[in-house]
Design a protein around this motif. Structure first.
Motif, PDB file in Angstrom:
ATOM      1  N   ARG A 269      93.124  69.398  26.975  1.00 59.68           N
ATOM      2  CA  ARG A 269      94.404  68.681  26.783  1.00 59.68           C
ATOM      3  C   ARG A 269      94.180  67.195  26.602  1.00 59.68           C
ATOM      4  O   ARG A 269      94.868  66.530  25.819  1.00 59.68           O
ATOM      5  N   ALA A 270      93.203  66.656  27.320  1.00 58.80           N
ATOM      6  CA  ALA A 270      92.951  65.218  27.249  1.00 58.80           C
ATOM      7  C   ALA A 270      92.235  64.824  25.961  1.00 58.80           C
ATOM      8  O   ALA A 270      92.556  63.808  25.331  1.00 58.80           O
ATOM      9  N   ALA A 271      91.270  65.645  25.535  1.00 60.16           N
ATOM     10  CA  ALA A 271      90.435  65.285  24.387  1.00 60.16           C
ATOM     11  C   ALA A 271      90.904  65.916  23.083  1.00 60.16           C
ATOM     12  O   ALA A 271      90.548  65.454  21.999  1.00 60.16           O
ATOM     13  N   GLY A 272      91.687  67.005  23.193  1.00 56.09           N
ATOM     14  CA  GLY A 272      92.157  67.688  21.997  1.00 56.09           C
ATOM     15  C   GLY A 272      91.071  68.417  21.239  1.00 56.09           C
ATOM     16  O   GLY A 272      91.205  68.660  20.043  1.00 56.09           O
ATOM     17  N   ASP A 273      89.982  68.772  21.921  1.00 56.73           N
ATOM     18  CA  ASP A 273      88.854  69.429  21.261  1.00 56.73           C
ATOM     19  C   ASP A 273      88.803  70.911  21.600  1.00 56.73           C
ATOM     20  O   ASP A 273      89.527  71.394  22.475  1.00 56.73           O
ATOM     21  N   GLU A 274      87.921  71.630  20.925  1.00 56.01           N
ATOM     22  CA  GLU A 274      87.702  73.043  21.201  1.00 56.01           C
ATOM     23  C   GLU A 274      86.821  73.197  22.444  1.00 56.01           C
ATOM     24  O   GLU A 274      86.142  72.266  22.870  1.00 56.01           O
ATOM     25  N   ARG A 275      86.833  74.407  22.979  1.00 53.36           N
ATOM     26  CA  ARG A 275      86.073  74.652  24.201  1.00 53.36           C
ATOM     27  C   ARG A 275      84.585  74.375  24.018  1.00 53.36           C
ATOM     28  O   ARG A 275      83.943  73.808  24.910  1.00 53.36           O
ATOM     29  N   GLN A 276      84.035  74.771  22.865  1.00 57.30           N
ATOM     30  CA  GLN A 276      82.599  74.568  22.638  1.00 57.30           C
ATOM     31  C   GLN A 276      82.221  73.094  22.736  1.00 57.30           C
ATOM     32  O   GLN A 276      81.153  72.745  23.263  1.00 57.30           O
ATOM     33  N   ILE A 277      83.108  72.235  22.253  1.00 53.99           N
ATOM     34  CA  ILE A 277      82.828  70.791  22.314  1.00 53.99           C
ATOM     35  C   ILE A 277      82.908  70.302  23.756  1.00 53.99           C
ATOM     36  O   ILE A 277      82.085  69.485  24.201  1.00 53.99           O
ATOM     37  N   ILE A 278      83.892  70.805  24.505  1.00 55.53           N
ATOM     38  CA  ILE A 278      84.023  70.419  25.913  1.00 55.53           C
ATOM     39  C   ILE A 278      82.800  70.880  26.699  1.00 55.53           C
ATOM     40  O   ILE A 278      82.261  70.142  27.537  1.00 55.53           O
ATOM     41  N   ASP A 279      82.340  72.122  26.425  1.00 56.84           N
ATOM     42  CA  ASP A 279      81.129  72.623  27.094  1.00 56.84           C
ATOM     43  C   ASP A 279      79.941  71.719  26.797  1.00 56.84           C
ATOM     44  O   ASP A 279      79.119  71.426  27.679  1.00 56.84           O
ATOM     45  N   SER A 280      79.846  71.270  25.555  1.00 59.48           N
ATOM     46  CA  SER A 280      78.757  70.381  25.160  1.00 59.48           C
ATOM     47  C   SER A 280      78.860  69.040  25.893  1.00 59.48           C
ATOM     48  O   SER A 280      77.851  68.493  26.358  1.00 59.48           O
ATOM     49  N   PHE A 281      80.090  68.527  25.991  1.00 56.73           N
ATOM     50  CA  PHE A 281      80.306  67.268  26.711  1.00 56.73           C
ATOM     51  C   PHE A 281      79.864  67.395  28.167  1.00 56.73           C
ATOM     52  O   PHE A 281      79.236  66.477  28.719  1.00 56.73           O
ATOM     53  N   LEU A 282      80.184  68.525  28.796  1.00 59.24           N
ATOM     54  CA  LEU A 282      79.799  68.717  30.197  1.00 59.24           C
ATOM     55  C   LEU A 282      78.282  68.767  30.351  1.00 59.24           C
ATOM     56  O   LEU A 282      77.727  68.208  31.307  1.00 59.24           O
ATOM     57  N   ASN A 283      77.605  69.425  29.409  1.00 61.27           N
ATOM     58  CA  ASN A 283      76.138  69.484  29.474  1.00 61.27           C
ATOM     59  C   ASN A 283      75.524  68.093  29.314  1.00 61.27           C
ATOM     60  O   ASN A 283      74.562  67.744  30.012  1.00 61.27           O
ATOM     61  N   ILE A 284      76.075  67.301  28.396  1.00 62.03           N
ATOM     62  CA  ILE A 284      75.578  65.925  28.199  1.00 62.03           C
ATOM     63  C   ILE A 284      75.882  65.083  29.435  1.00 62.03           C
ATOM     64  O   ILE A 284      75.063  64.263  29.869  1.00 62.03           O
ATOM     65  N   TYR A 285      77.059  65.302  30.009  1.00 62.45           N
ATOM     66  CA  TYR A 285      77.440  64.579  31.232  1.00 62.45           C
ATOM     67  C   TYR A 285      76.493  64.919  32.377  1.00 62.45           C
ATOM     68  O   TYR A 285      76.044  64.030  33.122  1.00 62.45           O
ATOM     69  N   ASN A 286      76.173  66.206  32.520  1.00 64.54           N
ATOM     70  CA  ASN A 286      75.253  66.627  33.584  1.00 64.54           C
ATOM     71  C   ASN A 286      73.867  66.020  33.405  1.00 64.54           C
ATOM     72  O   ASN A 286      73.152  65.773  34.383  1.00 64.54           O
ATOM     73  N   ALA A 287      73.498  65.782  32.139  1.00 63.43           N
ATOM     74  CA  ALA A 287      72.200  65.159  31.852  1.00 63.43           C
ATOM     75  C   ALA A 287      72.273  63.636  31.924  1.00 63.43           C
ATOM     76  O   ALA A 287      71.270  62.952  31.667  1.00 63.43           O
ATOM     77  N   ASP A 288      73.474  63.102  32.265  1.00 63.59           N
ATOM     78  CA  ASP A 288      73.702  61.653  32.379  1.00 63.59           C
ATOM     79  C   ASP A 288      73.365  60.922  31.077  1.00 63.59           C
ATOM     80  O   ASP A 288      72.740  59.863  31.090  1.00 63.59           O
ATOM     81  N   GLN A 289      73.846  61.494  29.968  1.00 67.52           N
ATOM     82  CA  GLN A 289      73.555  60.899  28.662  1.00 67.52           C
ATOM     83  C   GLN A 289      74.815  60.553  27.879  1.00 67.52           C
ATOM     84  O   GLN A 289      74.749  60.238  26.692  1.00 67.52           O
ATOM     85  N   LEU A 290      75.982  60.614  28.532  1.00 66.88           N
ATOM     86  CA  LEU A 290      77.211  60.218  27.858  1.00 66.88           C
ATOM     87  C   LEU A 290      77.301  58.703  27.762  1.00 66.88           C
ATOM     88  O   LEU A 290      76.782  57.968  28.615  1.00 66.88           O
ATOM     89  N   SER A 291      77.976  58.220  26.732  1.00 65.28           N
ATOM     90  CA  SER A 291      78.220  56.790  26.625  1.00 65.28           C
ATOM     91  C   SER A 291      79.143  56.358  27.757  1.00 65.28           C
ATOM     92  O   SER A 291      79.854  57.184  28.351  1.00 65.28           O
ATOM     93  N   ALA A 292      79.168  55.076  28.041  1.00 63.24           N
ATOM     94  CA  ALA A 292      79.960  54.570  29.169  1.00 63.24           C
ATOM     95  C   ALA A 292      81.441  54.881  28.992  1.00 63.24           C
ATOM     96  O   ALA A 292      82.117  55.299  29.949  1.00 63.24           O
TER      97      ALA A 292
END
Length: 381
Positions: free
Chosen positions: A247-270
């Motif tokens: 709801r916040a990002a307006g993306d598909e689930r696959q993209i959200i899953d990818s964001f969570l994996n990048i977040y867990n790896a501490d590689q998201l932009s600030a």
């Protein structure tokens, strides 16, 4: 022999071919899991429909892969599909009485009839018993491990019952058995398997809280003195978190899953990290409010144990552990302080089973492999 394990959760379905040999650790040789399509708004009948559809697809994939026909199939069900309860039966005799297995079986049968009668209003049709587990026997207040003929004045039994509707059992059975052309299917609640394996994994801890965060629901179970005392659920799990982020990002689930994996790896932009954590916090407030309400209902008569074991998909384990770590639970904890928290992982179970599949260890299927092995080795378990 080859045993096919099927894990039916509220957010995914998993399947594992397991080689079970008497006296040896079970060997998982093949494992797959598929997420259920994410519903915009959870609906029970739609969830069951999608579950059966995904289950059929996984069974077909298994067969196309040329895997062996299993000797037995064991299916483990999430709590949203079953009704379960621990019954404690305490009998005091006017005169000492001989207690043996026959008497205990008669008492359990009587209690089972009461359990079915008390819960008949929840199910319109017929039901199928899937669990009848004797967890504890106490004679004159002392726990015993072997049942023999003894003359006692007091008997206490702790028994776990679980049942499902015959309609649900039939749909699951047809989705599985029709493809294998034999009816050797046994159904169980995952709740009891999780309790039994966690209890045996952490043998020094007799009192603990089990938390199982599924796709659509979260389960909370209380274990005291090695007995699964009670459990409760609330309708908010991992998928609720995913919906919040979509709801916040307006993306598909696959993209959200990818964001969570990048977040867990501490590689998201600030900036992305800040936005993600803001929405994680919004969901966390709803989830912890429902959790605290459930825990307060449990702790009205007795404070909760100090050790909490969390079972959740590894991609969101850190998120839910952070919610729990930040939550003040001193008002419900037996020691008036926040509990000890630990996520149960496949690593904790490696000494009990061997993973020869090409996929990394699935903690839910791992628990079921260990439990099934123990159950087949000891039919009275």
């Amino acid at each position: 022999m080859y045993v096919l394990l099927i894990d039916i959760g509220s957010g995914s379905v998993g399947l594992a071919l397991t080689l079970i040999t008497r006296g040896a650790a079970p060997v998982v040789q093949f494992a797959i899991r598929q997420e259920l399509p994410l519903q915009k708004k959870p609906n029970a009948s739609r969830l069951l429909y999608m579950t059966i559809k995904v289950l059929r697809a996984l069974v077909l994939q298994y067969q196309i892969g040329g895997h062996p026909n299993p000797s037995e199939i064991h299916c483990y069900l999430s709590s949203h599909l079953a009704i379960s309860q621990t019954r404690v039966i305490n009998l005091q005799f006017d005169e000492p009485r001989v207690v043996n297995r026959s008497l205990i079986d008669t008492i359990i049968d009587s209690e089972l009839n009461l359990f079915k009668a008390e819960n008949r209003h929840q199910y319109k049709g017929q039901t199928v018993l899937i669990d009848n587990k004797l967890m504890s026997v106490k004679l004159n207040g002392y726990s015993i491990s072997e049942i023999d003929s003894r003359r006692v004045g007091e008997l206490e039994l702790a028994v776990f019952f679980s049942m499902i509707t015959i309609d649900i059992e039939s749909e699951i059975r047809h989705a599985i058995v029709d493809s294998f052309h034999h009816a050797n299917l046994k159904t169980h609640s995952f709740l009891f398997a999780n309790f039994a394996v966690t209890r045996d994994t952490f043998k020094d801890i007799k009192d603990f809280v089990l938390m199982d965060i599924g796709g659509e629901i979260s389960d909370l179970s209380i274990v005291r003195d090695g007995v699964l005392e009670s459990s409760s659920s609330f309708p908010l799990g991992k998928n609720g978190l995913i919906r919040t982020l979509i709801r916040a990002a307006g993306d598909e689930r696959q993209i959200i899953d990818s964001f969570l994996n990048i977040y867990n790896a501490d590689q998201l932009s600030a900036d992305s990290k800040k936005l993600l954590e803001l929405n994680l916090a919004l969901f966390g407030k709803d989830w912890t409010d429902q959790l605290m309400s459930t825990m307060h209902s449990f702790s009205k008569h007795q404070r909760l144990p100090q050790n909490f074991y969390l079972l959740v998909d590894k991609d969101v384990a850190g998120v839910f552990l952070s919610y729990l770590s930040a939550l003040d639970m001193s008002s419900v904890s037996i020691l008036n302080k926040n509990p000890n928290l630990a996520a149960v992982t496949e690593t904790d179970l490696r000494r009990f089973y061997d993973n020869k599949s090409e996929t990394s260890g699935d903690v839910f299927l791992s628990i079921e492999a260990v439990f099934t092995n123990k159950m087949l080795d000891n039919p009275n378990f």
